[in-house]
Design a protein around this motif. Sequence first.
Motif, PDB file in Angstrom:
ATOM      1  N   PRO A  47      -7.825  67.793  77.446  1.00 60.21           N
ATOM      2  CA  PRO A  47      -9.112  67.318  76.940  1.00 60.21           C
ATOM      3  C   PRO A  47      -9.884  68.354  76.119  1.00 60.21           C
ATOM      4  CG  PRO A  47      -8.820  66.603  79.206  1.00 60.21           C
ATOM      5  CD  PRO A  47      -7.699  67.563  78.895  1.00 60.21           C
ATOM      6  N   ARG A 103      -8.429  55.905  72.602  1.00 57.65           N
ATOM      7  CA  ARG A 103      -9.038  57.086  73.211  1.00 57.65           C
ATOM      8  C   ARG A 103      -9.216  56.889  74.712  1.00 57.65           C
ATOM      9  NH1 ARG A 103     -14.136  57.207  70.249  1.00 57.65           N
ATOM     10  NH2 ARG A 103     -13.495  55.134  69.623  1.00 57.65           N
ATOM     11  N   GLN A 153      -7.623  58.855  81.906  1.00 57.16           N
ATOM     12  CA  GLN A 153      -6.880  60.106  81.718  1.00 57.16           C
ATOM     13  C   GLN A 153      -5.773  60.227  82.757  1.00 57.16           C
ATOM     14  OE1 GLN A 153      -7.377  62.305  79.048  1.00 57.16           O
ATOM     15  NE2 GLN A 153      -5.351  62.953  79.766  1.00 57.16           N
ATOM     16  N   GLY A 181     -11.289  63.806  71.557  1.00 58.36           N
ATOM     17  CA  GLY A 181     -10.833  63.786  72.942  1.00 58.36           C
ATOM     18  C   GLY A 181      -9.399  63.314  72.997  1.00 58.36           C
ATOM     19  N   LYS A 195     -10.658  67.827  72.070  1.00 55.97           N
ATOM     20  CA  LYS A 195     -12.021  67.691  71.547  1.00 55.97           C
ATOM     21  C   LYS A 195     -12.128  68.229  70.123  1.00 55.97           C
ATOM     22  CE  LYS A 195     -14.591  67.842  75.875  1.00 55.97           C
ATOM     23  NZ  LYS A 195     -15.452  68.664  76.742  1.00 55.97           N
TER      24      LYS A 195
END
Length: 152
Positions: free
Chosen positions: A47, A101, A27, A57, A51
């Motif tokens: 985040p 992801r 991230q 995510g 979701k």
Amino acid sequence: MKQIRRASVAEYIGYESEPTDWHTVTQEAINQFADCTLDHQFIHVDPERAKQTPFGGTIAHGFLSLSMLSHFAEQFSLMVEGLTMGLNYGFDKVRFMAPVREGKRIRALSKVLDIDETKPGQYRFKVHVTIEIEGEEKPALIAEWLTMQLVA
């Protein structure tokens, strides 16, 4: 990088690299890329909101995945002996196949499609590159990447 002799350059058309080492997409890297490109779309940097999407995510920017080619190239590239400079020459094709992801690991595979000595001591490489996502069937992207090598 694997060094090759000028006299044997043509023998490397069709050369397929070993897979590179895996690299984890964090991230933090996604956020830094968002800051550099000014692309702060929530799917990349929020985040909690992310979701609620089908991805569950945050995901890396497609261009972040593409930019990782520079990192992976150190492991899969061929280098003509006497190299004085290498340049990014562009792309003939780029396709983003699947999102990466946050937290996933990616790696690259390459195949040399063509090597053309455009001028004496100037070699243009066309390389098909695939960025794989660990544990996923679809790759993150495929590209036909053009680079130029200048040799003494």
